[in-house]
Design an enzyme around this catalytic site. Structure first.
Site, PDB file in Angstrom:
ATOM      1  N   ILE A  65     -26.810 -20.941  64.609  1.00 45.99           N
ATOM      2  CA  ILE A  65     -27.840 -22.285  64.595  1.00 45.99           C
ATOM      3  C   ILE A  65     -27.766 -23.079  63.232  1.00 45.99           C
ATOM      4  CG2 ILE A  65     -29.822 -21.380  65.974  1.00 45.99           C
ATOM      5  CD1 ILE A  65     -31.275 -20.329  63.413  1.00 45.99           C
ATOM      6  N   SER A 129     -46.402 -12.683  60.366  1.00 51.11           N
ATOM      7  CA  SER A 129     -47.671 -12.198  59.394  1.00 51.11           C
ATOM      8  C   SER A 129     -47.271 -12.246  57.880  1.00 51.11           C
ATOM      9  CB  SER A 129     -47.962 -11.016  59.837  1.00 51.11           C
ATOM     10  OG  SER A 129     -47.010  -9.948  59.613  1.00 51.11           O
ATOM     11  N   TYR A 152     -38.419 -14.578  52.080  1.00 50.62           N
ATOM     12  CA  TYR A 152     -38.749 -14.525  53.738  1.00 50.62           C
ATOM     13  C   TYR A 152     -39.867 -15.242  54.244  1.00 50.62           C
ATOM     14  CZ  TYR A 152     -39.569 -12.685  58.368  1.00 50.62           C
ATOM     15  OH  TYR A 152     -39.906 -12.632  59.659  1.00 50.62           O
ATOM     16  N   ASN A 213     -43.323   4.607  51.863  1.00 52.77           N
ATOM     17  CA  ASN A 213     -43.448   3.882  50.317  1.00 52.77           C
ATOM     18  C   ASN A 213     -44.838   4.116  50.148  1.00 52.77           C
ATOM     19  OD1 ASN A 213     -40.944   2.892  50.629  1.00 52.77           O
ATOM     20  ND2 ASN A 213     -41.546   1.210  51.912  1.00 52.77           N
ATOM     21  N   ARG A 220     -50.884  -1.272  58.707  1.00 49.71           N
ATOM     22  CA  ARG A 220     -50.220  -2.246  59.406  1.00 49.71           C
ATOM     23  C   ARG A 220     -50.810  -2.666  61.011  1.00 49.71           C
ATOM     24  NH1 ARG A 220     -49.152  -3.521  54.842  1.00 49.71           N
ATOM     25  NH2 ARG A 220     -47.112  -3.807  54.086  1.00 49.71           N
TER      26      ARG A 220
HETATM   27  P1  NAD Z   1     -33.401  -9.200  65.152  1.00 52.48           P
HETATM   28  O1  NAD Z   1     -32.872  -9.083  63.906  1.00 52.48           O
HETATM   29  O2  NAD Z   1     -33.153  -8.085  66.016  1.00 52.48           O
HETATM   30  O3  NAD Z   1     -33.113 -10.377  65.779  1.00 52.48           O
HETATM   31  C1  NAD Z   1     -32.830 -11.692  65.294  1.00 52.48           C
HETATM   32  C2  NAD Z   1     -31.459 -12.250  66.074  1.00 52.48           C
HETATM   33  O4  NAD Z   1     -31.227 -13.638  65.629  1.00 52.48           O
HETATM   34  C3  NAD Z   1     -30.395 -11.502  65.975  1.00 52.48           C
HETATM   35  O5  NAD Z   1     -29.959 -11.267  67.261  1.00 52.48           O
HETATM   36  C4  NAD Z   1     -29.427 -12.307  65.077  1.00 52.48           C
HETATM   37  O6  NAD Z   1     -27.918 -11.988  65.594  1.00 52.48           O
HETATM   38  C5  NAD Z   1     -29.887 -13.578  65.472  1.00 52.48           C
HETATM   39  N1  NAD Z   1     -29.282 -14.569  64.323  1.00 52.48           N
HETATM   40  C6  NAD Z   1     -29.533 -14.439  63.022  1.00 52.48           C
HETATM   41  N2  NAD Z   1     -28.915 -15.414  62.440  1.00 52.48           N
HETATM   42  C7  NAD Z   1     -28.506 -16.378  63.343  1.00 52.48           C
HETATM   43  C8  NAD Z   1     -27.575 -17.505  62.908  1.00 52.48           C
HETATM   44  N3  NAD Z   1     -27.464 -17.995  61.961  1.00 52.48           N
HETATM   45  N4  NAD Z   1     -27.340 -18.117  64.540  1.00 52.48           N
HETATM   46  C9  NAD Z   1     -27.705 -17.525  65.551  1.00 52.48           C
HETATM   47  N5  NAD Z   1     -28.567 -16.356  65.698  1.00 52.48           N
HETATM   48  C10 NAD Z   1     -28.727 -15.766  64.518  1.00 52.48           C
HETATM   49  O7  NAD Z   1     -34.822  -9.389  64.683  1.00 52.48           O
HETATM   50  P2  NAD Z   1     -36.309  -9.203  65.460  1.00 52.48           P
HETATM   51  O8  NAD Z   1     -37.197  -8.514  65.026  1.00 52.48           O
HETATM   52  O9  NAD Z   1     -35.938  -9.282  66.911  1.00 52.48           O
HETATM   53  O10 NAD Z   1     -36.883 -10.741  65.312  1.00 52.48           O
HETATM   54  C11 NAD Z   1     -37.039 -11.886  65.872  1.00 52.48           C
HETATM   55  C12 NAD Z   1     -37.529 -12.925  65.239  1.00 52.48           C
HETATM   56  O11 NAD Z   1     -39.079 -12.503  64.947  1.00 52.48           O
HETATM   57  C13 NAD Z   1     -37.230 -13.295  63.902  1.00 52.48           C
HETATM   58  O12 NAD Z   1     -37.460 -14.516  63.744  1.00 52.48           O
HETATM   59  C14 NAD Z   1     -37.881 -12.643  63.013  1.00 52.48           C
HETATM   60  O13 NAD Z   1     -38.354 -13.484  61.635  1.00 52.48           O
HETATM   61  C15 NAD Z   1     -39.511 -12.823  63.531  1.00 52.48           C
HETATM   62  N6  NAD Z   1     -40.394 -11.653  63.405  1.00 52.48           N
HETATM   63  C16 NAD Z   1     -40.177 -10.437  63.667  1.00 52.48           C
HETATM   64  C17 NAD Z   1     -41.112  -9.403  63.415  1.00 52.48           C
HETATM   65  C18 NAD Z   1     -40.715  -7.859  63.536  1.00 52.48           C
HETATM   66  O14 NAD Z   1     -41.565  -7.134  63.255  1.00 52.48           O
HETATM   67  N7  NAD Z   1     -39.757  -7.642  64.339  1.00 52.48           N
HETATM   68  C19 NAD Z   1     -42.249  -9.753  62.584  1.00 52.48           C
HETATM   69  C20 NAD Z   1     -42.372 -11.017  62.436  1.00 52.48           C
HETATM   70  C21 NAD Z   1     -41.467 -11.943  62.660  1.00 52.48           C
END
Ligand code: NAD
Length: 330
Positions: A65, A129, A152, A213, A220
């Site tokens: 991206i 969050s 972040y 921790n 949470r």
């Molecule tokens: P994840 O790391 O499993 O998924 C993120 C995906 O984005 C991965 O497949 C990764 O390869 C891809 N990615 C990273 N950089 C990229 C790039 N430059 N170009 C294209 N693809 C890229 O994490 P997740 O837990 O599935 O998180 C998904 C989204 O939800 C994220 O935006 C994360 O910040 C947000 N989020 C997750 C949580 C949680 O508890 N898991 C909480 C709050 C927000």
């Protein structure tokens, strides 16, 4: 069938090979949606999308991206975007703020620009969050945020600011979903930045002591993946004008301490292996950038999106444990 107005639409899921993204791809395919998945596999895995690769409605684009042209191509003839691609993890962002910012802010802006240029109708994105920062108010309401506590958190807050401006400046409809500690099938248990639930599950399965921790009283609003899928589908399909261009907590509206978490994990895992009940946890220092408690108010999503969690913490955890046991038992 609910969400039937999605049938035959084309939805781009960025980060679609990741934990949440691949679950979204699966849910959309079940609804006969044409799914385009973009991912650079930075933290995602081919094995998460392997089952869909031969599906007639699934297309995988390996791209970054941070590359605007790739975003433009991926958004071509797409109805809606579910933007999940980002580098997660507070500690990762403290170690390498530049890369986190490049992906989470520059990449996000690229996706907004591409969505605008390709006339995408709706841009739904993963907010966080962590945007509540140092606010200690509970439950957390969407318009009461504190100061960010990590790079972040800043990136995720900037996403919300950009999304708002893309409505006023370019008339792109967006919805931000502030996810609260999501867990469930396909979440990666390995690596330095693994989330607490899958990490503890695998440690307990190996009879290794999970490290909590602090004293374990931190809490949470742990949110099962199916609740997150539901919120994304509601955000994609809502026809209520006032529900658009909003930000929503995506959670259960409850909170669980780390001590309770370990207790419940042992309860569910010891059904498969009774010895797990006797594994003792150990305590380490509190983590930088962590707030003591987090619990969402889900009132806004209930009111405007008609959201109701499909799973509470315990029912979600039970499902997740069963999935990990099946996948990782040796
Ligand atoms: P994840 O790391 O499993 O998924 C993120 C995906 O984005 C991965 O497949 C990764 O390869 C891809 N990615 C990273 N950089 C990229 C790039 N430059 N170009 C294209 N693809 C890229 O994490 P997740 O837990 O599935 O998180 C998904 C989204 O939800 C994220 O935006 C994360 O910040 C947000 N989020 C997750 C949580 C949680 O508890 N898991 C909480 C709050 C927000």
């Amino acid at each position: 069938m609910m969400f039937k107005n999605l049938k035959n639409k084309t939805v781009l899921v960025t980060g679609g090979a990741g934990f949440i993204g691949s679950n979204l791809c699966e849910a959309l395919l079940k609804l006969d949606v044409k799914v385009r998945c973009l991912d650079n596999l930075a933290t995602g895995f081919m094995h998460n999308i392997q089952p869909f690769l031969n599906h007639k409605n699934f297309q995988f684009i390996e791209a970054d991206i941070r590359n605007l042209e790739a975003c433009q191509k991926a958004c071509h003839q797409v109805d809606c975007v579910l933007h999940q691609a980002a580098l997660g993890s507070v500690p990762r962002s403290i170690k390498d703020p530049i890369t986190t910012n490049a992906v989470n802010v520059d990449g996000f802006l690229n996706m907004l620009i591409a969505s605008r240029d390709q006339q995408v109708k709706r841009f739904v994105y993963a907010a966080s969050s962590s945007t509540y920062g140092d606010s200690i108010k509970l439950p957390k309401k969407e318009d009461e945020i504190g100061a960010p506590l990590s790079p972040y958190a800043i990136t995720k807050y900037v996403n919300e600011l950009y999304a708002t401006i893309f409505k006023s400046s370019f008339n792109l409809d967006t919805i931000g979903l502030r996810y609260f500690n999501v867990f469930g099938r396909k979440q990666d248990p390995n690596g330095a930045y693994a989330a607490v639930i899958p990490k503890f599950v695998i440690q307990l399965m190996n009879h290794e002591a999970p490290v909590i921790n602090g004293d374990g009283s931190n809490s949470r609003d742990f949110t099962y993946i199916d609740n997150v899928i539901r919120m994304n589908l509601l955000a994609l399909t809502t026809k209520t004008e006032s529900a658009l261009n909003q930000i929503y907590n995506t959670a259960v509206g409850d909170r669980t301490t780390l001590v309770q978490l370990v207790h419940s994990l042992k309860k569910y895992l010891s059904k498969f292996d009774p010895a797990i009940a006797n594994v003792k946890e150990i305590h380490g220092p509190n983590r930088l950038g962590d707030i003591p408690h987090s619990q969402a108010s889900i009132d806004k999503a209930v009111k405007l999106l008609n959201y109701k969690p499909t799973h509470n913490f315990e029912s979600g955890l039970k499902n997740a444990v069963e999935w990990y046991w099946e996948q990782f038992k040796s």
